[in-house]
Design a protein around this motif. Sequence first.
Motif, PDB file in Angstrom:
ATOM      1  N   VAL A  93       2.458   1.015  -8.039  1.00 40.70           N
ATOM      2  CA  VAL A  93       2.914  -0.188  -6.817  1.00 40.70           C
ATOM      3  C   VAL A  93       4.452  -0.219  -7.338  1.00 40.70           C
ATOM      4  CG1 VAL A  93       2.878  -2.932  -6.136  1.00 40.70           C
ATOM      5  CG2 VAL A  93       1.183  -1.493  -6.908  1.00 40.70           C
ATOM      6  N   GLU A  94       5.561  -0.472  -6.627  1.00 40.40           N
ATOM      7  CA  GLU A  94       6.882  -0.661  -6.566  1.00 40.40           C
ATOM      8  C   GLU A  94       7.524  -2.236  -5.954  1.00 40.40           C
ATOM      9  OE1 GLU A  94       6.182   3.982  -4.994  1.00 40.40           O
ATOM     10  OE2 GLU A  94       5.811   1.772  -4.194  1.00 40.40           O
ATOM     11  N   TYR A  95       8.496  -2.431  -7.230  1.00 46.59           N
ATOM     12  CA  TYR A  95       9.320  -3.442  -6.919  1.00 46.59           C
ATOM     13  C   TYR A  95      10.250  -3.471  -7.056  1.00 46.59           C
ATOM     14  CZ  TYR A  95       3.969  -4.985  -8.877  1.00 46.59           C
ATOM     15  OH  TYR A  95       3.037  -4.910  -9.302  1.00 46.59           O
ATOM     16  N   ALA A 143      11.033  -1.290 -10.080  1.00 47.68           N
ATOM     17  CA  ALA A 143      10.468  -0.656 -10.636  1.00 47.68           C
ATOM     18  C   ALA A 143       8.919  -0.366 -10.271  1.00 47.68           C
ATOM     19  CB  ALA A 143      10.049  -1.956 -11.976  1.00 47.68           C
ATOM     20  N   CYS A 144       8.200   0.324 -11.193  1.00 47.56           N
ATOM     21  CA  CYS A 144       7.182   0.849 -11.009  1.00 47.56           C
ATOM     22  C   CYS A 144       6.437   0.645 -12.379  1.00 47.56           C
ATOM     23  CB  CYS A 144       7.320   1.884 -10.360  1.00 47.56           C
ATOM     24  SG  CYS A 144       5.393   2.933 -10.421  1.00 47.56           S
ATOM     25  N   ALA A 145       4.796  -0.050 -11.923  1.00 44.43           N
ATOM     26  CA  ALA A 145       3.681  -0.378 -12.483  1.00 44.43           C
ATOM     27  C   ALA A 145       2.235   0.208 -11.348  1.00 44.43           C
ATOM     28  CB  ALA A 145       3.679  -1.670 -13.163  1.00 44.43           C
ATOM     29  N   PRO A 146       1.426   0.015 -12.952  1.00 49.36           N
ATOM     30  CA  PRO A 146      -0.156   0.311 -12.419  1.00 49.36           C
ATOM     31  C   PRO A 146      -0.747  -0.474 -11.556  1.00 49.36           C
ATOM     32  CG  PRO A 146      -0.253   1.338 -14.673  1.00 49.36           C
ATOM     33  CD  PRO A 146       1.411   0.828 -14.296  1.00 49.36           C
ATOM     34  N   SER A 147      -1.828  -0.444 -10.735  1.00 45.07           N
ATOM     35  CA  SER A 147      -2.345  -1.668 -10.114  1.00 45.07           C
ATOM     36  C   SER A 147      -3.078  -2.202 -10.898  1.00 45.07           C
ATOM     37  CB  SER A 147      -2.607  -1.435  -8.960  1.00 45.07           C
ATOM     38  OG  SER A 147      -3.459  -0.443  -8.403  1.00 45.07           O
ATOM     39  N   GLY A 148      -4.039  -1.423 -11.874  1.00 48.51           N
ATOM     40  CA  GLY A 148      -4.983  -1.385 -12.865  1.00 48.51           C
ATOM     41  C   GLY A 148      -4.962  -1.006 -13.930  1.00 48.51           C
ATOM     42  N   CYS A 161       7.639   5.879  -5.681  1.00 46.50           N
ATOM     43  CA  CYS A 161       7.298   5.960  -7.410  1.00 46.50           C
ATOM     44  C   CYS A 161       5.664   7.199  -7.447  1.00 46.50           C
ATOM     45  CB  CYS A 161       6.759   4.683  -8.259  1.00 46.50           C
ATOM     46  SG  CYS A 161       6.376   5.233  -9.726  1.00 46.50           S
ATOM     47  N   ALA A 162       6.090   7.916  -8.402  1.00 46.19           N
ATOM     48  CA  ALA A 162       4.726   8.992  -8.227  1.00 46.19           C
ATOM     49  C   ALA A 162       4.616   9.810  -9.868  1.00 46.19           C
ATOM     50  CB  ALA A 162       4.816   9.972  -7.132  1.00 46.19           C
ATOM     51  N   ASP A 214       0.183  13.328  -8.636  1.00 45.06           N
ATOM     52  CA  ASP A 214      -1.248  13.281  -7.641  1.00 45.06           C
ATOM     53  C   ASP A 214      -1.370  11.708  -7.627  1.00 45.06           C
ATOM     54  OD1 ASP A 214      -2.919  12.996 -10.921  1.00 45.06           O
ATOM     55  OD2 ASP A 214      -0.859  11.605 -10.312  1.00 45.06           O
ATOM     56  N   HIS A 215      -0.994  10.866  -8.119  1.00 43.63           N
ATOM     57  CA  HIS A 215      -0.636   9.476  -7.413  1.00 43.63           C
ATOM     58  C   HIS A 215       0.865   8.890  -7.025  1.00 43.63           C
ATOM     59  CE1 HIS A 215      -4.409   9.579  -9.914  1.00 43.63           C
ATOM     60  NE2 HIS A 215      -4.656   8.222  -9.532  1.00 43.63           N
ATOM     61  N   TRP A 216       0.825   8.122  -5.850  1.00 43.55           N
ATOM     62  CA  TRP A 216       2.234   7.433  -5.546  1.00 43.55           C
ATOM     63  C   TRP A 216       1.839   6.447  -5.333  1.00 43.55           C
ATOM     64  CZ3 TRP A 216       6.130  10.297  -4.327  1.00 43.55           C
ATOM     65  CH2 TRP A 216       5.957  12.186  -4.725  1.00 43.55           C
ATOM     66  N   GLY A 217       3.014   5.714  -4.899  1.00 42.34           N
ATOM     67  CA  GLY A 217       3.040   4.216  -5.210  1.00 42.34           C
ATOM     68  C   GLY A 217       3.223   3.984  -3.210  1.00 42.34           C
ATOM     69  N   GLN A 218       3.451   2.784  -2.825  1.00 45.87           N
ATOM     70  CA  GLN A 218       3.228   2.718  -1.203  1.00 45.87           C
ATOM     71  C   GLN A 218       4.937   3.008  -0.762  1.00 45.87           C
ATOM     72  OE1 GLN A 218       3.377   0.168  -3.386  1.00 45.87           O
ATOM     73  NE2 GLN A 218       4.840  -1.367  -2.982  1.00 45.87           N
ATOM     74  N   GLY A 219       5.756   2.633  -1.919  1.00 47.39           N
ATOM     75  CA  GLY A 219       6.957   2.613  -1.256  1.00 47.39           C
ATOM     76  C   GLY A 219       7.985   1.504  -1.227  1.00 47.39           C
ATOM     77  N   VAL A 220       9.021   1.337  -1.345  1.00 48.65           N
ATOM     78  CA  VAL A 220       9.935  -0.181  -1.505  1.00 48.65           C
ATOM     79  C   VAL A 220      11.572   0.257  -1.358  1.00 48.65           C
ATOM     80  CG1 VAL A 220      10.996   0.401  -3.607  1.00 48.65           C
ATOM     81  CG2 VAL A 220      10.305  -1.437  -2.453  1.00 48.65           C
ATOM     82  N   GLN A 221      11.638  -0.707   0.464  1.00 52.31           N
ATOM     83  CA  GLN A 221      12.942   0.390   0.854  1.00 52.31           C
ATOM     84  C   GLN A 221      14.565  -0.620   0.225  1.00 52.31           C
ATOM     85  OE1 GLN A 221      13.337   0.964   4.037  1.00 52.31           O
ATOM     86  NE2 GLN A 221      15.464   1.242   3.559  1.00 52.31           N
ATOM     87  N   VAL A 222      15.235   0.570   0.665  1.00 52.40           N
ATOM     88  CA  VAL A 222      16.605  -0.072  -0.528  1.00 52.40           C
ATOM     89  C   VAL A 222      17.261   0.082   0.916  1.00 52.40           C
ATOM     90  CG1 VAL A 222      17.811   0.716  -1.905  1.00 52.40           C
ATOM     91  CG2 VAL A 222      15.949   0.656  -2.764  1.00 52.40           C
ATOM     92  N   THR A 223      18.463  -0.375   1.264  1.00 55.36           N
ATOM     93  CA  THR A 223      19.313  -0.801   1.668  1.00 55.36           C
ATOM     94  C   THR A 223      20.721  -1.305   1.680  1.00 55.36           C
ATOM     95  OG1 THR A 223      17.722  -1.066   3.981  1.00 55.36           O
ATOM     96  CG2 THR A 223      19.966  -1.446   4.912  1.00 55.36           C
ATOM     97  N   VAL A 224      21.659   0.015   2.053  1.00 52.31           N
ATOM     98  CA  VAL A 224      23.077  -0.274   1.331  1.00 52.31           C
ATOM     99  C   VAL A 224      23.376  -0.028   2.537  1.00 52.31           C
ATOM    100  CG1 VAL A 224      24.113   0.439   0.166  1.00 52.31           C
ATOM    101  CG2 VAL A 224      22.528   1.773  -0.604  1.00 52.31           C
ATOM    102  N   SER A 225      24.253  -0.994   3.100  1.00 52.81           N
ATOM    103  CA  SER A 225      25.495  -1.463   4.059  1.00 52.81           C
ATOM    104  C   SER A 225      26.719  -1.146   3.286  1.00 52.81           C
ATOM    105  CB  SER A 225      25.243  -2.691   4.822  1.00 52.81           C
ATOM    106  OG  SER A 225      25.632  -3.969   3.570  1.00 52.81           O
ATOM    107  N   SER A 226      27.502  -0.403   4.875  1.00 55.01           N
ATOM    108  CA  SER A 226      28.921   0.064   4.477  1.00 55.01           C
ATOM    109  C   SER A 226      29.634  -1.144   4.492  1.00 55.01           C
ATOM    110  CB  SER A 226      29.476   1.187   5.221  1.00 55.01           C
ATOM    111  OG  SER A 226      29.451   0.469   6.448  1.00 55.01           O
TER     112      SER A 226
END
Length: 127
Positions: free
Chosen positions: A5-7, A21-26, A99-100, A115-127
């Motif tokens: 899980v990413e945060y 940050a990334c940590a396992p859910s279990g 994260c993987a 073999d293990h991936w998180g669901q992803g987290v959006q990062v948006t950088v505006s100009s």
Amino acid sequence: QVQLVEYGGGWVQTGGSLTLACAPSGRDFVIYANNIMAWFRQAPGKEREFVAGVTWRNYKRLYADSVKGRFTIFRDAAENSVSLQMNNLKPEDTAVYYCARNPTGTSNADESKYDHWGQGVQVTVSS
């Protein structure tokens, strides 16, 4: 199946900073000494690409050229977690960050090794 899980994603202006940050859910998820934990990202319309990785045993850190000097990957063995400090962010850093775990300990940039991936987290950088 235990997932990663990413945060910490969000929106920031050019030149700003974010920490993911990334940590396992279990508790059953184990990161072994020969594993690599890494961050990848995928921008709209582009393929997913390697950003940064860390070897669990000896804390060797690896970066894509596009982020060297701006991003830093950390690992916390006690917490079974990894983080990505991103400084001096640019609009081209806008992407979904994943994260993987790579259990092979080799070919850190090859996503087929992970073999293990998180669901992803959006990062948006505006100009």
